[in-house]
Design an enzyme around this catalytic site. Structure first.
Site, short mmCIF file in Angstrom:
data_model
loop_
_atom_site.label_atom_id
_atom_site.label_comp_id
_atom_site.label_asym_id
_atom_site.label_seq_id
_atom_site.Cartn_x
_atom_site.Cartn_y
_atom_site.Cartn_z
NE ARG A 41 28.11 37.94 49.02
CZ ARG A 41 27.82 38.60 50.10
NH1 ARG A 41 26.99 38.05 50.87
NH2 ARG A 41 27.94 39.89 50.10
CG ASP A 73 27.52 27.84 49.32
OD1 ASP A 73 27.62 28.86 49.55
OD2 ASP A 73 26.78 26.89 49.01
CE1 TYR A 109 27.69 28.33 40.47
CE2 TYR A 109 25.60 28.97 39.64
CZ TYR A 109 26.71 29.21 40.64
OH TYR A 109 26.76 30.04 41.46
NE ARG A 147 26.67 21.71 47.81
CZ ARG A 147 27.02 22.13 49.15
NH1 ARG A 147 27.20 23.48 48.95
NH2 ARG A 147 27.12 21.27 49.69
#
Length: 260
Positions: A50, A52, A111, A202
């Site tokens: 999921r 953001d 990522y 992040r």
């Protein structure tokens, strides 16, 4: 009900994230609405992760169950037609077994975070990169990142809203490279793990930026990790530079996908 795996690409800027929201646009909502145009009923699309608000997908993977036995190519084409004008594309669609699961069958997530280093504001790259005005010491960031490889308690780099049962994760890779982007020098952070905590990428990248700018020493990444305290984390960078690049499976339905 036949099950299909979807390889999904999307621009995260106009969405509140992947997960469907009651009063906010979401990637999941856009795909489920498109599915309802093909088979009029409520649909539930399950994703590998999921993402953001503002986070992009290059290789998000999801699955859906259909009533009709669709040709996978035609299902993908029909979804792309009904997804317009939303910035979401089904890059590939494959038939999978009933017990194949986009989230629980996954063994790896990959990522990419793009960081642009230049003083001038970004224009063509707006919403696609995180810009910082100073140059960064890539070697120092690599040294700092090395402290995070392996099995660790990542409480420091975990959102206070994270719903994961445990903060312990195994970081397989953090590879940092400096590249010549069209808008200037970019630093690319490639992170790979079986799964990630909420805001983990992040938080790690934002802390590594402190190392690259000289605000932190590389060893401070180790100290922050060992603190197991969210207050020890550096900056949590914005989602706009983050991309879910790919998801790995033991029996990958997209293993032969050439990227068309």
């Amino acid at each position: 009900m036949p099950r299909y795996a979807l390889l999904v690409e999307y621009d995260g800027r106009p969405f509140s994230g992947w997960q469907r929201q009651v009063d906010q646009p979401s990637v999941q909502g856009a795909i489920e609405d498109a599915l309802a145009r093909l088979e009029p009923r409520e649909h539930s699309v399950v994703a590998a992760g999921r993402t953001d608000t503002g986070v992009h997908g290059r290789g998000q993977v999801a699955h859906c169950d259909m009533d009709k036995d669709w040709d996978p190519f035609r299902l993908g084409e029909a979804l792309n037609f009904h997804l317009k004008p939303a910035p979401v594309a089904i890059r590939s669609c494959r038939a999978v077994s009933d017990d194949w699961h986009a989230r629980f069958s996954a063994v790896e997530r990959r990522y990419l975070f793009r960081l642009l280093t230049r003083r001038a504001p970004e224009t063509l790259e707006a919403g696609q990169v995180w810009r910082v005005s100073q140059t960064l010491d890539v070697d120092a960031m690599r040294e700092g990142a090395a402290h995070l490889i392996g099995l660790h308690d990542f409480t420091t780099f975990r959102s206070v809203n994270c719903q994961a049962q445990s903060p312990v994760k195994t970081m397989t890779e953090i590879r940092i490279e400096e590249v010549d982007g069209l808008g200037g020098t970019e630093v690319h952070f490639h992170l790979r793990a079986r799964s990630f905590l909420h805001n983990q990428v992040r938080s790690i990248v934002g802390s590594l930026e402190h190392v690259g700018s000289g605000t932190w020493d590389p060893i401070d990444m180790k100290h922050a990790l060992e603190a197991r305290d969210r207050a020890a984390c550096g900056t949590v960078c914005p989602g706009v530079g983050l991309y879910l690049m790919g998801v790995g499976y033991p029996d990958d339905p997209f293993a032969d996908f050439a990227g068309g």
